[in-house]
Design an enzyme around this catalytic site. Sequence first.
Site, PDB file in Angstrom:
ATOM      1  N   GLU A   1       0.823  -1.214   0.000  1.00  0.00           N
ATOM      2  CA  GLU A   1       0.000   0.000   0.000  1.00  0.00           C
ATOM      3  C   GLU A   1       0.854   1.260   0.000  1.00  0.00           C
ATOM      4  OE1 GLU A   1      -2.997   0.320  -0.677  1.00  0.00           O
ATOM      5  OE2 GLU A   1      -3.575  -1.778  -0.625  1.00  0.00           O
TER       6      GLU A   1
ATOM      7  N   TYR B   1      -6.119   6.322   4.627  1.00  0.00           N
ATOM      8  CA  TYR B   1      -6.249   5.356   3.533  1.00  0.00           C
ATOM      9  C   TYR B   1      -5.468   4.071   3.817  1.00  0.00           C
ATOM     10  CZ  TYR B   1      -5.130   2.865  -0.655  1.00  0.00           C
ATOM     11  OH  TYR B   1      -4.929   1.854  -1.536  1.00  0.00           O
TER      12      TYR B   1
ATOM     13  N   ASP C   1      -9.845   5.725  -1.411  1.00  0.00           N
ATOM     14  CA  ASP C   1      -8.863   6.612  -2.019  1.00  0.00           C
ATOM     15  C   ASP C   1      -9.593   7.457  -3.058  1.00  0.00           C
ATOM     16  OD1 ASP C   1      -9.348   4.910  -4.100  1.00  0.00           O
ATOM     17  OD2 ASP C   1      -7.275   4.301  -4.414  1.00  0.00           O
TER      18      ASP C   1
END
Length: 281
Positions: A31, A114, A132
């Site tokens: 991520e 996020y 997002d």
Amino acid sequence: MRRAVGAVAPASLRPLPWRATRDPWAVLVSEVMLQQTQARRVVAPFVAFMARFPTPARCAEAPLAEVVLAWAGLGYNRRAAHLHGAARSIVADHGGVVPDRLDDLEALPGVGSYTARAVLAFAYERDVAVVDVNVARVLARAVVGAPLGTVAVQTLADALVPDGRGWRWNQTLMEIGATSCTGRAPRCADCPLGRCCAWAGAGRPEPDPGRPGRRQSPFEGSDRQGRGRLVSALRRGPVPAAALAAACGWPQDGPRAERMACALVADGLARRGRTGTLRLA
DNA sequence: TTCCTGTTTG
DNA sequence: CAAACAGGAA
């Protein structure tokens, strides 16, 4: 330590390596990498990084330089430093296990709303919404047909996650946002949502609710524009004090140009000569 | 709110 | 080639 639960990615999702694991460290690494680079470009560095640093502990015990080295090709090296700091915090404060609580995750360097939610949803399979800009865009178009504020998007997204199927739900929303429901030139013909989409169903009226209403920052007339022009001028050669305002593009605003010059000096980018001439440091 | 920063894009 | 992008930090 890496578990391969659900090692086969569902058919409609591209078979990306981080989709074949629930290892929270792997998910966190992927991520952070995906914050800055498209999935296609992340695959190879991700695989290499996980081979070199398979656990938070292995990352934490390495010098930062090694982590930055493994970051090659991704850019944004500051985020490599954040990830290294996160690994050290995970070892120091969480027994080497990536935390599974939202506030603990958000306390890690480089981890915001996020990324924290992505770890909860994609590693721990919790039914939280991962939002997002792509997901926000999909929801704004398909569900609401109107732009949504940050809080409203998160609230709506959380309410939509189907019980026990958060992993798949979030992955699918992000996939749609990355492939069909793109920011510019959305490919509605290929979109799996088809006529479920409020915006497409209405004939894609303007304004496009998926397009961010607020521009990044008004560039025209901004300090950044002037600063950019001044640096460009300095690259061509020294700028006399009397020419500063013109170089910034503000011929009528000498004080503002003077502030920009001071800012460049303060940043170590430029220096003043005896007569006030500005040149690159 | 504004800045950061390498890549993508119009 | 300038500008938009994208999360996070300050």
